[in-house]
Scaffold this active site. Sequence first.
Site, mmCIF file in Angstrom:
data_model
loop_
_atom_site.group_PDB
_atom_site.id
_atom_site.type_symbol
_atom_site.label_atom_id
_atom_site.label_comp_id
_atom_site.label_asym_id
_atom_site.label_seq_id
_atom_site.Cartn_x
_atom_site.Cartn_y
_atom_site.Cartn_z
ATOM 1 N N ASN A 180 37.512 -26.945 -47.383
ATOM 2 C CA ASN A 180 38.422 -28.072 -47.131
ATOM 3 C C ASN A 180 39.589 -28.036 -48.108
ATOM 4 O O ASN A 180 39.699 -27.129 -48.923
ATOM 5 C CB ASN A 180 37.654 -29.395 -47.225
ATOM 6 C CG ASN A 180 36.991 -29.547 -48.572
ATOM 7 O OD1 ASN A 180 37.654 -29.553 -49.609
ATOM 8 N ND2 ASN A 180 35.663 -29.634 -48.583
ATOM 9 N N PHE A 235 33.214 -41.031 -54.561
ATOM 10 C CA PHE A 235 34.569 -41.115 -54.005
ATOM 11 C C PHE A 235 34.459 -41.221 -52.493
ATOM 12 O O PHE A 235 33.488 -40.733 -51.908
ATOM 13 C CB PHE A 235 35.373 -39.855 -54.357
ATOM 14 C CG PHE A 235 35.991 -39.928 -55.714
ATOM 15 C CD1 PHE A 235 37.330 -40.207 -55.866
ATOM 16 C CD2 PHE A 235 35.211 -39.742 -56.845
ATOM 17 C CE1 PHE A 235 37.903 -40.294 -57.127
ATOM 18 C CE2 PHE A 235 35.769 -39.826 -58.107
ATOM 19 C CZ PHE A 235 37.120 -40.099 -58.244
ATOM 20 N N LYS A 279 30.112 -8.570 -41.130
ATOM 21 C CA LYS A 279 31.307 -9.197 -40.574
ATOM 22 C C LYS A 279 31.169 -9.357 -39.049
ATOM 23 O O LYS A 279 30.850 -8.388 -38.357
ATOM 24 C CB LYS A 279 32.524 -8.325 -40.917
ATOM 25 C CG LYS A 279 33.829 -8.951 -40.550
ATOM 26 C CD LYS A 279 34.988 -8.058 -40.958
ATOM 27 C CE LYS A 279 36.260 -8.591 -40.340
ATOM 28 N NZ LYS A 279 37.350 -7.641 -40.453
ATOM 29 N N LYS A 317 29.801 -46.968 -47.785
ATOM 30 C CA LYS A 317 29.217 -45.827 -48.503
ATOM 31 C C LYS A 317 28.562 -46.254 -49.799
ATOM 32 O O LYS A 317 27.503 -45.762 -50.175
ATOM 33 C CB LYS A 317 30.320 -44.811 -48.831
ATOM 34 C CG LYS A 317 30.175 -43.553 -48.049
ATOM 35 C CD LYS A 317 31.383 -42.687 -48.154
ATOM 36 C CE LYS A 317 31.846 -42.351 -46.765
ATOM 37 N NZ LYS A 317 33.045 -41.571 -46.706
ATOM 38 N N ASP A 348 30.025 -31.254 -45.434
ATOM 39 C CA ASP A 348 28.897 -31.995 -44.855
ATOM 40 C C ASP A 348 27.934 -31.064 -44.125
ATOM 41 O O ASP A 348 26.742 -31.312 -44.068
ATOM 42 C CB ASP A 348 29.414 -33.066 -43.884
ATOM 43 C CG ASP A 348 30.160 -34.157 -44.631
ATOM 44 O OD1 ASP A 348 29.766 -34.452 -45.778
ATOM 45 O OD2 ASP A 348 31.145 -34.699 -44.083
ATOM 46 N N PRO A 395 22.674 -31.201 -48.050
ATOM 47 C CA PRO A 395 22.121 -32.366 -48.733
ATOM 48 C C PRO A 395 23.255 -33.211 -49.322
ATOM 49 O O PRO A 395 24.272 -32.667 -49.726
ATOM 50 C CB PRO A 395 21.273 -31.759 -49.859
ATOM 51 C CG PRO A 395 21.776 -30.372 -50.026
ATOM 52 C CD PRO A 395 22.355 -29.942 -48.710
ATOM 53 N N ILE A 431 24.527 -34.847 -52.278
ATOM 54 C CA ILE A 431 24.218 -34.735 -53.712
ATOM 55 C C ILE A 431 24.240 -36.114 -54.368
ATOM 56 O O ILE A 431 23.327 -36.489 -55.104
ATOM 57 C CB ILE A 431 25.208 -33.779 -54.415
ATOM 58 C CG1 ILE A 431 25.232 -32.424 -53.696
ATOM 59 C CG2 ILE A 431 24.847 -33.606 -55.892
ATOM 60 C CD1 ILE A 431 26.316 -31.475 -54.147
HETATM 61 O O1 C5P Z 1 29.813 -39.345 -47.177
HETATM 62 P P1 C5P Z 1 31.017 -38.792 -47.839
HETATM 63 O O2 C5P Z 1 31.056 -37.294 -47.842
HETATM 64 O O3 C5P Z 1 32.325 -39.356 -47.376
HETATM 65 O O4 C5P Z 1 30.872 -39.287 -49.366
HETATM 66 C C1 C5P Z 1 31.742 -38.921 -50.358
HETATM 67 C C2 C5P Z 1 31.075 -39.003 -51.694
HETATM 68 O O5 C5P Z 1 29.791 -38.408 -51.667
HETATM 69 C C3 C5P Z 1 31.827 -38.240 -52.751
HETATM 70 O O6 C5P Z 1 31.603 -38.868 -53.975
HETATM 71 C C4 C5P Z 1 31.184 -36.857 -52.670
HETATM 72 O O7 C5P Z 1 31.355 -36.146 -53.884
HETATM 73 C C5 C5P Z 1 29.751 -37.204 -52.420
HETATM 74 N N1 C5P Z 1 29.043 -36.204 -51.605
HETATM 75 C C6 C5P Z 1 28.012 -35.464 -52.185
HETATM 76 N N2 C5P Z 1 27.325 -34.564 -51.428
HETATM 77 C C7 C5P Z 1 27.616 -34.383 -50.122
HETATM 78 C C8 C5P Z 1 28.663 -35.118 -49.530
HETATM 79 C C9 C5P Z 1 29.341 -36.009 -50.299
HETATM 80 O O8 C5P Z 1 27.750 -35.624 -53.379
HETATM 81 N N3 C5P Z 1 26.930 -33.504 -49.424
#
Ligand code: C5P
Length: 410
Positions: free
Chosen positions: A215, A328, A294, A342, A284, A310, A312
Amino acid sequence: MSLHKMSELSGRRILLGVTGGIAAYKSAELIRGLRKAGAEVRVVMTEAAAQFITPMTLQALSGWPVRQNLFDREHEAAMGHIELARWADLVLVAPATADFLARMAAGMADDLLTALCLAAETRICVAPAMNQGMWRNPATEANVTVLRQRGIEPWGPAEGDQACGETGPGRMLEPEEMIKRVVRLFSGAAMNGVRVLLTAGPTREPIDPVRYLTNRSSGKMGYALAGAFRDQGAQVVMISGPVHLSSPQGVDVIRVETALEMAAAVMDRVEGFDIFVACAAVADYRPLEAASHKIKKEAESLQIGMTRNPDILAGVAALPKPPFCVGFAAETQHPEEYAEQKRISKCVDMIAANLVGAEEGGFEKDENSLTVLWEGGRVVLPMSEKSCLAEALVEQIAKQYGKTDTAQDS
Ligand code: C5P
């Protein structure tokens, strides 16, 4: 200067380096202000600086003889450049000319000021002042990049009219602004000894050995936050996805690529941390399986099966004894509503919402604005440079964390 309370810098020892630029006349005001705020100030001038302001003026204002010469028998015997470097709690070079920045970046020690900067183990701050063309010159840019990599973030320069009649970036920050920064630097004890774990940057999810999904996160916000926590006295460990940024000095950086690696790096270390800040833009989903070779462009269409990564942040917040968790929420619409959802669903203490994909702020930009939400509270941090925004966010985190920390202690 009356804005500063007498005690704000009381007991602080500031070594002011003055180099040869027209802005050297402002050093006189800087010394007065620093002393009014309670600091002890000693001055080292370069030979060129003495062409712009007399040592006598700076001696009268600082109350100490001004040091100018590396080969000064009297002082090298009594208080040599090494002792002078050890004496200081802060070395502030203002104004810092292009020539001085170049010599410092090269690690030279060909006069008293560069020698003591090289010897100094304390923090060094520089306030560049020069003609706008000199500031924009790739040679100066490269020198400043080197200094940044060593944790010396230049203060300024400001933009505006220059003594040479040109306009642009290169004016030294006003003494009042510098004194504010010095005060802020020393008032950082709020986070002293606090252990902070951060995630930053994007993740890369491999499709095959040469391709991946990622991203637009640049990592700038996370890196700025790590620096801001460090400046406030915290011990910082940052788990970083792939970015083009150098590690902030004094921050322990662990580099990872995928979401799974980031999750493992966090979970392995999180125990014992007081604060966890999830700033990374974690993918995600990841391809179900990365092809071992490849993928050839043979078929007309290609489908890649994906599976969830997962979360985190949610994982850390669900630990039996979680640290203070900050997340965030980067959204393309309704940032505050989604962020609040969230905050509740992931059970985190604070969440910082920002709009992405708009003209201003967000991913890949140097500036951003945030709305920070916690249970029963909210604050808007207006659009500003990510380093300033990071300072403001750390201040808010410190406030809220301070509340929970005292609640647990009592
Ligand atoms: O659900 P979303 O991805 O919008 O949530 C954003 C927040 O969750 C951010 O703080 C991001 O660092 C954290 N996050 C995470 N692990 C993921 C997805 C998001 O720690 N797999």
